[in-house]
Design a protein around this motif. Structure first.
Motif, PDB file in Angstrom:
ATOM      1  N   LEU A   1     -10.571   1.385   1.271  1.00 59.61           N
ATOM      2  CA  LEU A   1      -9.545   1.387   2.317  1.00 59.61           C
ATOM      3  C   LEU A   1      -8.505   2.476   2.024  1.00 59.61           C
ATOM      4  O   LEU A   1      -8.094   2.650   0.873  1.00 59.61           O
ATOM      5  CB  LEU A   1      -8.817   0.042   2.366  1.00 59.61           C
ATOM      6  N   PRO A   2      -8.022   3.160   3.053  1.00 63.66           N
ATOM      7  CA  PRO A   2      -6.924   4.099   2.831  1.00 63.66           C
ATOM      8  C   PRO A   2      -5.638   3.386   2.415  1.00 63.66           C
ATOM      9  O   PRO A   2      -4.780   3.974   1.758  1.00 63.66           O
ATOM     10  CB  PRO A   2      -6.770   4.808   4.176  1.00 63.66           C
ATOM     11  N   GLN A   3      -5.523   2.089   2.772  1.00 59.39           N
ATOM     12  CA  GLN A   3      -4.311   1.331   2.433  1.00 59.39           C
ATOM     13  C   GLN A   3      -4.486   0.483   1.172  1.00 59.39           C
ATOM     14  O   GLN A   3      -3.721  -0.440   0.920  1.00 59.39           O
ATOM     15  CB  GLN A   3      -3.879   0.448   3.610  1.00 59.39           C
ATOM     16  N   ARG A   4      -5.500   0.816   0.368  1.00 57.45           N
ATOM     17  CA  ARG A   4      -5.715   0.076  -0.875  1.00 57.45           C
ATOM     18  C   ARG A   4      -4.601   0.372  -1.875  1.00 57.45           C
ATOM     19  O   ARG A   4      -3.938   1.409  -1.786  1.00 57.45           O
ATOM     20  CB  ARG A   4      -7.063   0.463  -1.484  1.00 57.45           C
ATOM     21  N   PRO A   5      -4.372  -0.516  -2.846  1.00 60.58           N
ATOM     22  CA  PRO A   5      -3.373  -0.215  -3.887  1.00 60.58           C
ATOM     23  C   PRO A   5      -3.757   1.034  -4.672  1.00 60.58           C
ATOM     24  O   PRO A   5      -4.915   1.208  -5.049  1.00 60.58           O
ATOM     25  CB  PRO A   5      -3.428  -1.463  -4.778  1.00 60.58           C
ATOM     26  N   MET A   6      -2.791   1.902  -4.877  1.00 66.04           N
ATOM     27  CA  MET A   6      -3.018   3.129  -5.634  1.00 66.04           C
ATOM     28  C   MET A   6      -1.843   3.358  -6.578  1.00 66.04           C
ATOM     29  O   MET A   6      -0.744   2.859  -6.355  1.00 66.04           O
ATOM     30  CB  MET A   6      -3.194   4.324  -4.691  1.00 66.04           C
ATOM     31  N   ARG A   7      -2.114   4.107  -7.625  1.00 64.51           N
ATOM     32  CA  ARG A   7      -1.073   4.395  -8.597  1.00 64.51           C
ATOM     33  C   ARG A   7       0.065   5.163  -7.925  1.00 64.51           C
ATOM     34  O   ARG A   7      -0.167   6.079  -7.136  1.00 64.51           O
ATOM     35  CB  ARG A   7      -1.638   5.221  -9.762  1.00 64.51           C
ATOM     36  N   ARG A   8       1.296   4.777  -8.220  1.00 63.77           N
ATOM     37  CA  ARG A   8       2.440   5.500  -7.679  1.00 63.77           C
ATOM     38  C   ARG A   8       3.413   5.825  -8.797  1.00 63.77           C
ATOM     39  O   ARG A   8       3.387   5.200  -9.867  1.00 63.77           O
ATOM     40  CB  ARG A   8       3.128   4.706  -6.572  1.00 63.77           C
ATOM     41  N   LEU A   9       4.247   6.795  -8.561  1.00 60.48           N
ATOM     42  CA  LEU A   9       5.197   7.234  -9.570  1.00 60.48           C
ATOM     43  C   LEU A   9       6.208   6.141  -9.869  1.00 60.48           C
ATOM     44  O   LEU A   9       6.647   5.414  -8.965  1.00 60.48           O
ATOM     45  CB  LEU A   9       5.921   8.498  -9.090  1.00 60.48           C
ATOM     46  N   PRO A  10       6.605   5.999 -11.128  1.00 63.93           N
ATOM     47  CA  PRO A  10       7.623   4.996 -11.469  1.00 63.93           C
ATOM     48  C   PRO A  10       8.892   5.200 -10.644  1.00 63.93           C
ATOM     49  O   PRO A  10       9.344   6.336 -10.461  1.00 63.93           O
ATOM     50  CB  PRO A  10       7.877   5.243 -12.961  1.00 63.93           C
ATOM     51  N   GLY A  11       9.424   4.094 -10.149  1.00 65.46           N
ATOM     52  CA  GLY A  11      10.663   4.160  -9.379  1.00 65.46           C
ATOM     53  C   GLY A  11      10.460   4.367  -7.891  1.00 65.46           C
ATOM     54  O   GLY A  11      11.422   4.246  -7.117  1.00 65.46           O
ATOM     55  N   THR A  12       9.248   4.687  -7.466  1.00 63.75           N
ATOM     56  CA  THR A  12       9.006   4.859  -6.041  1.00 63.75           C
ATOM     57  C   THR A  12       8.827   3.489  -5.387  1.00 63.75           C
ATOM     58  O   THR A  12       8.300   2.558  -6.005  1.00 63.75           O
ATOM     59  CB  THR A  12       7.772   5.728  -5.789  1.00 63.75           C
ATOM     60  N   PRO A  13       9.247   3.332  -4.137  1.00 63.32           N
ATOM     61  CA  PRO A  13       9.165   2.018  -3.485  1.00 63.32           C
ATOM     62  C   PRO A  13       7.727   1.622  -3.187  1.00 63.32           C
ATOM     63  O   PRO A  13       6.847   2.477  -3.001  1.00 63.32           O
ATOM     64  CB  PRO A  13       9.960   2.222  -2.194  1.00 63.32           C
ATOM     65  N   ALA A  14       7.498   0.327  -3.144  1.00 63.86           N
ATOM     66  CA  ALA A  14       6.175  -0.171  -2.777  1.00 63.86           C
ATOM     67  C   ALA A  14       5.900   0.156  -1.319  1.00 63.86           C
ATOM     68  O   ALA A  14       6.818   0.151  -0.481  1.00 63.86           O
ATOM     69  CB  ALA A  14       6.106  -1.675  -3.000  1.00 63.86           C
ATOM     70  N   PRO A  15       4.662   0.459  -0.972  1.00 59.67           N
ATOM     71  CA  PRO A  15       4.348   0.782   0.424  1.00 59.67           C
ATOM     72  C   PRO A  15       4.444  -0.446   1.318  1.00 59.67           C
ATOM     73  O   PRO A  15       4.268  -1.577   0.866  1.00 59.67           O
ATOM     74  CB  PRO A  15       2.914   1.295   0.334  1.00 59.67           C
ATOM     75  N   GLN A  16       4.706  -0.204   2.588  1.00 62.41           N
ATOM     76  CA  GLN A  16       4.648  -1.280   3.564  1.00 62.41           C
ATOM     77  C   GLN A  16       3.182  -1.609   3.841  1.00 62.41           C
ATOM     78  O   GLN A  16       2.365  -0.708   4.037  1.00 62.41           O
ATOM     79  CB  GLN A  16       5.347  -0.865   4.858  1.00 62.41           C
ATOM     80  N   PRO A  17       2.815  -2.886   3.836  1.00 64.29           N
ATOM     81  CA  PRO A  17       1.407  -3.232   4.057  1.00 64.29           C
ATOM     82  C   PRO A  17       0.914  -2.732   5.411  1.00 64.29           C
ATOM     83  O   PRO A  17       1.631  -2.783   6.409  1.00 64.29           O
ATOM     84  CB  PRO A  17       1.407  -4.763   4.010  1.00 64.29           C
TER      85      PRO A  17
END
Length: 230
Positions: free
Chosen positions: A137-153
């Motif tokens: 899925l394009p909206q699957r959980p992916m690694r993000r930079l520390p301090g960046t906000p969680a994506p909107q589902p």
């Protein structure tokens, strides 16, 4: 982990029994996995907002002590409650949730069905148009930079087949995960599932999977027992 089949069990007495079980001292040797299905009931998590139950009708609404928002339990749904001591394990709550989801994914895989995670929305989801597609899925959980906000589902093209909510008290975990097998889905339309307006629900039978409640419960219990082993 001892597996206990409760059969059809009312929600509130089962919840109270889980609380009592988790309140007593126990280690790995005292852990249990309860499997059941509930009569129709809507439940709200600790921070659950009553407005997420749009039209309860004659179905009871219970404010409980798990995490999460609104969900529905009913006949034809496998509900699994691991009563375990997280203090005996080398992982924390986030990993525990991941393992609950992984148990559902592996259970679905026994019928060739890929389950998907969505970033920012615990639980397992199915593609509506192509449920057997294994493409990520394009909206699957992916690694993000520390301090960046969680994506909107983003639930575009998806339906929810499994919800989870847990409670951890003094390292003892209870509540758990539900898998929709062959159930009436209309009650999900009376709530904002897990707080998300318009999110559809789906079950195995709607996809064409001919699995009995007992078969699904047995598969889920086997994967939970394996994945939650210390």
């Amino acid at each position: 982990m001892k597996v206990i089949h409760l059969g059809r069990a009312d929600y509130v007495p089962t919840w109270r029994a889980m609380q009592a079980f988790a309140a007593r001292p126990f280690g790995m040797e005292g852990e249990e996995l309860w499997l059941c299905e509930h009569p129709p009931v809507f439940t709200l998590g600790m921070a659950g907002r009553p407005e997420h139950v749009l039209a309860a009708g004659g179905i009871d609404v219970v404010q409980t002590d798990r995490g999460g928002q609104a969900t529905y339990h009913g006949p034809g749904q496998v509900v699994a409650y691991p009563l375990i001591n997280l203090g005996e394990r080398p992982y924390f709550v986030k990993e525990y949730v991941h393992r609950l989801e992984e148990a559902v994914i592996r259970t679905l895989g026994e019928w060739g069905l890929p389950g998907h995670r969505v970033a920012g929305a615990p639980g397992i989801y199915i593609r509506l148009q192509d449920p057997y597609s294994h493409a990520p899925l394009p909206q699957r959980p992916m690694r993000r930079l520390p301090g960046t906000p969680a994506p909107q589902p983003d639930f575009t093209g998806l339906a929810k087949i499994s919800a989870l909510g847990i409670k951890v008290s003094r390292q003892h975990a209870y509540h758990g995960v539900a898998l929709n097998v062959d159930m009436a889905l209309e009650p999900f339309e009376r709530i904002n599932p897990c707080g998300h307006a318009g999110l559809p629900a789906i079950d195995l039978s709607s996809i064409g999977v001919r699995a009995s409640w007992d078969e699904a419960a047995s598969a889920l219990a086997a994967h939970l027992t394996r994945l939650l082993a210390p």
